[in-house]
Design an enzyme around this catalytic site. Structure first.
Site, PDB file in Angstrom:
ATOM      1  N   TRP A 171      -2.629  -2.800  -1.696  1.00 21.28           N
ATOM      2  CA  TRP A 171      -2.243  -4.204  -1.760  1.00 21.28           C
ATOM      3  C   TRP A 171      -3.086  -4.859  -0.665  1.00 21.28           C
ATOM      4  CZ3 TRP A 171      -0.098  -7.891   1.509  1.00 21.28           C
ATOM      5  CH2 TRP A 171       0.409  -9.039   0.893  1.00 21.28           C
ATOM      6  N   LYS A 211      13.360 -15.314  -9.416  1.00 19.80           N
ATOM      7  CA  LYS A 211      13.043 -14.325 -10.469  1.00 19.80           C
ATOM      8  C   LYS A 211      12.038 -14.922 -11.433  1.00 19.80           C
ATOM      9  CE  LYS A 211      14.158 -11.443  -9.199  1.00 19.80           C
ATOM     10  NZ  LYS A 211      14.940 -10.874  -8.149  1.00 19.80           N
ATOM     11  N   ARG A 220       4.054  -0.281  -4.786  1.00 19.34           N
ATOM     12  CA  ARG A 220       3.775  -0.752  -3.425  1.00 19.34           C
ATOM     13  C   ARG A 220       2.462  -1.519  -3.340  1.00 19.34           C
ATOM     14  NH1 ARG A 220       6.968   2.140   0.298  1.00 19.34           N
ATOM     15  NH2 ARG A 220       5.606   1.410   1.939  1.00 19.34           N
ATOM     16  N   GLU A 233      18.150 -17.697  -6.588  1.00 21.34           N
ATOM     17  CA  GLU A 233      17.765 -16.379  -7.096  1.00 21.34           C
ATOM     18  C   GLU A 233      17.192 -16.483  -8.520  1.00 21.34           C
ATOM     19  OE1 GLU A 233      17.043 -13.717  -5.956  1.00 21.34           O
ATOM     20  OE2 GLU A 233      17.179 -12.263  -7.570  1.00 21.34           O
ATOM     21  N   LYS A 254       6.349  -4.202  -3.851  1.00 20.73           N
ATOM     22  CA  LYS A 254       7.798  -4.068  -3.672  1.00 20.73           C
ATOM     23  C   LYS A 254       8.212  -3.943  -2.217  1.00 20.73           C
ATOM     24  CE  LYS A 254      11.920  -2.539  -5.648  1.00 20.73           C
ATOM     25  NZ  LYS A 254      12.392  -3.877  -6.032  1.00 20.73           N
ATOM     26  N   HIS A 266      18.187 -36.747  -3.910  1.00 18.31           N
ATOM     27  CA  HIS A 266      17.542 -37.152  -2.656  1.00 18.31           C
ATOM     28  C   HIS A 266      16.038 -36.921  -2.688  1.00 18.31           C
ATOM     29  CE1 HIS A 266      21.406 -38.019  -0.900  1.00 18.31           C
ATOM     30  NE2 HIS A 266      21.854 -36.831  -1.330  1.00 18.31           N
ATOM     31  N   GLU A 294       8.412 -15.414  -9.763  1.00 21.46           N
ATOM     32  CA  GLU A 294       7.646 -14.240  -9.330  1.00 21.46           C
ATOM     33  C   GLU A 294       7.118 -13.405 -10.496  1.00 21.46           C
ATOM     34  OE1 GLU A 294       9.577 -11.047  -7.182  1.00 21.46           O
ATOM     35  OE2 GLU A 294      11.513 -11.563  -8.035  1.00 21.46           O
ATOM     36  N   CYS A 307       0.851  -1.177   0.000  1.00 18.72           N
ATOM     37  CA  CYS A 307       0.000   0.000   0.000  1.00 18.72           C
ATOM     38  C   CYS A 307       0.893   1.234   0.000  1.00 18.72           C
ATOM     39  CB  CYS A 307      -0.945   0.099   1.187  1.00 18.72           C
ATOM     40  SG  CYS A 307      -2.135  -1.223   1.252  1.00 18.72           S
ATOM     41  N   ASN A 347      -1.631   2.623   5.562  1.00 18.90           N
ATOM     42  CA  ASN A 347      -0.740   1.516   5.202  1.00 18.90           C
ATOM     43  C   ASN A 347      -0.361   0.820   6.501  1.00 18.90           C
ATOM     44  OD1 ASN A 347       2.792   1.370   4.475  1.00 18.90           O
ATOM     45  ND2 ASN A 347       1.284  -0.210   4.147  1.00 18.90           N
ATOM     46  N   GLY A 348      -0.592  -0.494   6.541  1.00 20.97           N
ATOM     47  CA  GLY A 348      -0.280  -1.240   7.765  1.00 20.97           C
ATOM     48  C   GLY A 348      -1.425  -2.178   8.084  1.00 20.97           C
TER      49      GLY A 348
HETATM   50  C1  F6R Z   1      12.314 -10.462  -5.317  1.00 18.43           C
HETATM   51  C2  F6R Z   1      12.223  -9.362  -4.380  1.00 18.43           C
HETATM   52  C3  F6R Z   1      11.903  -9.671  -2.980  1.00 18.43           C
HETATM   53  C4  F6R Z   1      12.705  -8.752  -2.037  1.00 18.43           C
HETATM   54  C5  F6R Z   1      12.243  -8.969  -0.594  1.00 18.43           C
HETATM   55  C6  F6R Z   1      13.047  -8.135   0.377  1.00 18.43           C
HETATM   56  O1  F6R Z   1      12.683 -10.028  -6.588  1.00 18.43           O
HETATM   57  O2  F6R Z   1      12.380  -8.229  -4.747  1.00 18.43           O
HETATM   58  O3  F6R Z   1      12.112 -11.009  -2.679  1.00 18.43           O
HETATM   59  O4  F6R Z   1      14.061  -9.054  -2.176  1.00 18.43           O
HETATM   60  O5  F6R Z   1      10.888  -8.642  -0.480  1.00 18.43           O
HETATM   61  O6  F6R Z   1      12.900  -6.779   0.113  1.00 18.43           O
HETATM   62  P1  F6R Z   1      13.928  -5.727   0.694  1.00 18.43           P
HETATM   63  O7  F6R Z   1      15.227  -5.969   0.050  1.00 18.43           O
HETATM   64  O8  F6R Z   1      13.338  -4.392   0.363  1.00 18.43           O
HETATM   65  O9  F6R Z   1      13.982  -5.976   2.180  1.00 18.43           O
END
Ligand code: F6R
Length: 591
Positions: A74, A472, A27, A468, A586, A491, A475, A2, A100-101
């Site tokens: 969100w 990517k 957000r 990683e 994000k 395993h 997501e 949010c 937000n929260g």
């Molecule tokens: C994946 C991604 C998330 C962030 C995670 C932590 O591409 O962006 O997995 O890495 O939410 O976010 P930060 O780094 O802002 O604590």
């Protein structure tokens, strides 16, 4: 999660809020809404849907008045509907609130308010706030006192903005645990979840701390604690530029941010030698060091764990921040907690910090956003310097997090300058890794456009890159992808490999090469399509993602680029928006 924004000034609030909400959309993007004071009363417009659609339908940019608040959602409590979109209003429509929260005790508050005759229009936790404020106003309180009285009844986390038609010359802001920044410009005053929505208007900001309020007026802001005592604030200056948060002609922020990686990486190396070396020595001399982070940031920390061990002989533990809390009871002050976070606002990380501090631990952080809650709660911070990252999926911030770990490993050995020199050379090869693989990554993504599964395997430091690469992919393309230690496959997971299953084999010619190759061959023998990622091709590979040659410890940095590209093109090939993946946001400011 949010985004909220408020503006009060001499300019028209409608376009300013709408522009700000577009910048905050990363957000949360399931609903959007705005409320402005238009002379005789408050006008409120909101709906479920992407910002551009709702803005067009509701003509948000045409809203009149010089004061208003806005929200991009969100969903946490209540589905994605028009009613659940913010702002939320009191029964009489005189008070509107964005939030937000999470208000944890909302069901008790809501039941009591309903009993007293309040009518609820939504299923959200937020809606209790305007109704509680309405009661305070009925008792004869002004809006500032009303907010003070109400926040004391709320459990949980909140950044709140309140507009009241009885006192339209102010917006009241309050914060506990969710981010809120005040922006001070020559034409008016802003409050927002972060600085990006008002970067084009002002660089002057003040940060609210937990349990603080701000009263915004046209000429500035006054700050108080929740008891009404004035609080003095320093005005800080933001160095980010507004154009850094635009797509700059690219289709998506993700590809723009991948292309920025070489320069972002060089910026990560712009560290103050003395301060950085002290930071490194603090980790090196800690009796026990625990690194906490989430998602991509945690993957960078796992790479960091390998690097600190291999380059500097220092062993650290890496924990998922949301799991760290369950080990907090037995923390002792001789444990050093090191946090990694792009946003510096991730609720799970901040929760870990608060628990660690309560146990007397020192907290260091590796963070991108200057002035973020994490940077302010930490005893010491080093910054990623990668500028604003807008795409929900982390790309350049990951490169910079990993770069900081390399530099820490060098600095621990007293070789900071050598580290800068070596890493500068690698930064130049990031572009080569891009150029070598851009078309290839697209072709590979398109080859597997019908596949619903992908596996990423590697050993040692490359295992972290497997995690990683898979994150990517899943997501942004919604393909189920799993990152695994290559040796662990036999395993259990090997049972899932069948004819045509894509397996990305992270296999540069480093200390893991031959063992990883054997594991790749085991998958191929079961029908996998093997995609080798490394500096050396092999006849067993069905596809080859070629990396430029570097000293072996640096391969993870180069692996990151094509893996990000494959995920990007996989999303585009499936018609997904890589910048705004479904269900995600994000800045993860809820636990
Ligand atoms: C994946 C991604 C998330 C962030 C995670 C932590 O591409 O962006 O997995 O890495 O939410 O976010 P930060 O780094 O802002 O604590």
């Amino acid at each position: 999660m949010c985004g909220i924004i408020g503006y009060i000034g001499v300019k028209s609030a409608g376009p300013i809020l709408l522009d700000g909400l577009r910048k905050l959309e990363y957000r949360g993007y399931d609903s959007v809404g705005m409320a402005t004071f238009e002379g005789s009363g408050i006008t409120l417009k909101k709906d479920a849907g992407r910002i551009d659609d709702v803005a067009k339908r509701e003509r948000l940019g045409d809203m009149q008045g010089n004061a208003g608040i806005g929200h991009t959602r969100w969903a946490t409590h209540g589905g994605v509907t028009k009613e659940n979109a913010h702002p939320h209003a009191s029964c009489d429509g005189q008070i509107v609130v964005v939030h937000n929260g999470i208000i944890e005790n909302y069901s008790e508050l809501r039941a009591a308010l309903a009993e007293r005759g309040h009518f609820f229009r939504s299923q959200t936790d937020t809606e209790v706030v305007p109704h509680l404020l309405e009661e305070e106003l009925r008792r004869g309180n002004g809006i500032e006192q009303a907010v003070r009285n109400v926040v004391k009844q709320l459990h949980g986390s909140f950044a709140l903005l309140v507009l009241c038609s009885r006192e339209p010359d102010k917006i009241v802001a309050a914060r506990r645990e969710s981010p809120l920044i005040i922006g001070l410009s020559d034409h008016g005053t802003f409050a927002a979840s972060d600085a990006t929505p008002f970067l084009g208007q002002t660089k002057h900001v003040a940060y609210l701390n937990d349990n603080e309020m701000a009263v915004l007026t046209r000429g500035g802001a006054a700050y108080f604690d929740f008891n009404g005592n004035p609080v003095r604030k320093e005005v800080a200056e933001i160095t980010w530029k507004a154009e850094q948060a635009t797509k700059g002609g690219h289709d998506y922020f993700m590809i723009k941010e991948i292309l920025e990686e070489p320069s972002a990486m060089r910026n990560a190396l712009l560290q103050d030698r003395k301060a950085f070396t002290e930071f490194a020595h603090e980790i090196a001399s800690a009796k026990k060091a625990m690194v906490i982070a989430c998602g991509t940031a945690r993957h960078s920390a796992i790479i960091g764990k390998h690097l600190l061990d291999r380059v500097a002989g220092k062993q650290v533990e890496v924990m998922i921040a949301s799991e760290f809390a369950y080990f907090a009871d037995n923390l002792t002050p001789d444990t050093l907690v090191v946090c990694v976070s792009q946003s510096g606002e991730t609720a799970d990380v901040l929760d870990g910090v608060r628990k660690a501090k309560a146990k007397g631990c020192r907290v260091l952080s590796i963070v991108n956003v200057v002035g973020s809650t994490l940077s302010r709660l930490s005893d010491r911070a080093v910054y990623l310097n990668c500028g604003p990252e807008v795409c929900v999926a982390a790309t350049k911030s990951f490169i910079n997090q990993v770069t900081v770990f390399y530099l820490l490993a060098y600095a621990m050995r007293g070789a900071f300058d050598e580290g800068v020199t070596e890493l500068t050379k690698v930064s130049e090869l990031l572009l080569k890794a891009f150029e070598l693989n851009d078309a290839r990554a697209k072709a590979i993504a398109e080859r597997f456009v019908k596949n619903g599964n992908a596996y990423y395997i590697g050993r040692g430091v490359n295992f972290a890159m497997a995690l990683e690469g898979a994150l990517k992919m899943k997501e942004i393309s919604y393909v189920h992808a799993e990152g695994m230690p290559a040796g662990e496959l036999k395993h259990g997971t090997l049972a899932l490999i069948e004819n045509g299953t894509p397996v990305f084999l992270l296999n540069p010619t480093d200390y893991t090469y031959y063992d990883t190759l054997s594991n790749g061959l085991e998958t191929k023998a079961r029908g996998a399509v093997l995609i080798g990622v490394g500096n050396k091709n092999n006849t067993a590979y069905d596809e080859f993602i070629e990396l430029p040659e570097v000293p072996e410890i640096f391969y993870p940095l180069l692996e990151a680029v094509p893996l990000q590209l494959v995920a990007y093109y996989a999303a585009v090939a499936r018609g997904r928006d890589p910048d705004r993946p479904r269900n995600l946001a994000k800045s993860v400011t809820v636990k």
